[in-house]
Design an enzyme around this catalytic site. Structure first.
Site, PDB file in Angstrom:
ATOM      1  N   ALA A   1       0.830  -1.206   0.000  1.00  9.07           N
ATOM      2  CA  ALA A   1       0.000   0.000   0.000  1.00  9.07           C
ATOM      3  C   ALA A   1       0.865   1.256   0.000  1.00  9.07           C
ATOM      4  CB  ALA A   1      -0.915   0.002   1.222  1.00  9.07           C
TER       5      ALA A   1
ATOM      6  N   GLU B   1      -1.241  -9.751  -1.361  1.00 11.75           N
ATOM      7  CA  GLU B   1      -2.683  -9.993  -1.341  1.00 11.75           C
ATOM      8  C   GLU B   1      -3.271  -9.991  -2.748  1.00 11.75           C
ATOM      9  OE1 GLU B   1      -4.400  -8.215   2.748  1.00 11.75           O
ATOM     10  OE2 GLU B   1      -3.092  -6.843   1.653  1.00 11.75           O
TER      11      GLU B   1
ATOM     12  N   GLU C   1       2.517  -6.185   7.342  1.00  9.64           N
ATOM     13  CA  GLU C   1       1.685  -5.170   8.004  1.00  9.64           C
ATOM     14  C   GLU C   1       1.889  -5.117   9.516  1.00  9.64           C
ATOM     15  OE1 GLU C   1      -0.494  -6.312   4.209  1.00  9.64           O
ATOM     16  OE2 GLU C   1       0.639  -7.351   5.771  1.00  9.64           O
TER      17      GLU C   1
END
Length: 255
Positions: free
Chosen positions: A61, A109, A129
């Protein structure tokens, strides 16, 4: 555009192009959903490749963008994040991830949304994460555990460690490891082969497996039985069986 869809030989390549690391910001996520929906609709797309280019698949991200979000903002955004990845996972056609370089966090993912994963021998995958005080939020806690089992998934999620290609192959996180220069070529060969197959039967196979994994065995068998019987109404079934009887196995040409 940060994400594009290019079609060649009935194979659609969804290409991430946000240098240097293909960070998955909100705009990329939304574009992924749009192109996944387009690939699902288009009759000239019969198989799909997820690709980030020669250097990196996707390193996760956009952390700077996420850092600016508070709890309220993420409550509003998290469903959109998951929906983007779910749209890729639910493309009713064979999907292969061509993984080069890093596939971390959201990148990992995204690869998990594919039906098959071909990785470069230099690739590294992981769910880091936890190192940010978070957990995977785009399906990682669910798809990873279903793919490699809960214990191995927890090891990767709890530690945030990166997995090299050879270990990824051993634990089932990827399905094939090839030299980096051959990743896209081999992914295209896999997709092109399936693009010549019976489209509705491939959709039935994918949906039967995926839906069956989400339910009990009896319900799964009902899903399988319904699709199996339904395929007897298709021209591809007629072509396949006629070719088998007249020419032998594996020679049918499908529409």
């Amino acid at each position: 555009m940060t994400v594009t869809l290019e079609v060649r030989d009935n194979v659609g390549t969804i290409r991430l192009d946000r240098p240097p690391m293909n960070a998955l910001d909100v705009a990329v996520q939304d574009r992924l959903r749009e192109l996944a929906d387009e690939a699902a609709r288009r009759d000239d797309v019969r198989a799909v490749i997820l690709y980030g280019g020669e250097k990196v698949f996707a390193a996760g991200a956009d952390i700077k963008e996420m850092q600016a979000m508070d709890h309220t903002a993420m409550v509003k955004r998290s469903k959109g994040l998951q929906d983007s990845f779910t749209a890729v996972a639910r493309i009713p056609k064979p999907v292969v991830a061509a993984v080069t370089g890093y596939a971390l966090g959201g990148g990992c993912e995204l690869a998990l949304c594919a039906d098959f994963r071909i990785a470069a021998d230099t690739a590294k995958l992981g769910q880091p994460e936890i190192l940010l005080g978070l957990i995977p939020g785009a399906g990682g806690t669910q798809r990873l555990a279903r793919l490699i089992g809960p214990s191995k998934a927890k090891d990767l999620i709890f530690t945030g460690r990166q997995v090299k290609a050879d270990e990824a192959l051993t634990i089932g996180l990827v399905d094939r490891v090839v030299p980096a220069a051959e990743v896209y070529e081999q992914a295209h060969a896999w997709a092109a082969r399936l693009a010549k197959g019976p489209a509705l039967a491939l959709r039935a196979a994918k949906e039967s497996v995926d839906a069956g994994l989400e339910t009990d065995i009896d319900t799964g068998l009902t899903i399988e039985r319904t699709w199996f019987a339904g395929l007897f109404a298709t021209e591809d079934r007629e072509r396949g069986m006629r070719s088998f009887v007249e020419e032998g196995p594996g020679k049918a040409t499908f529409l």
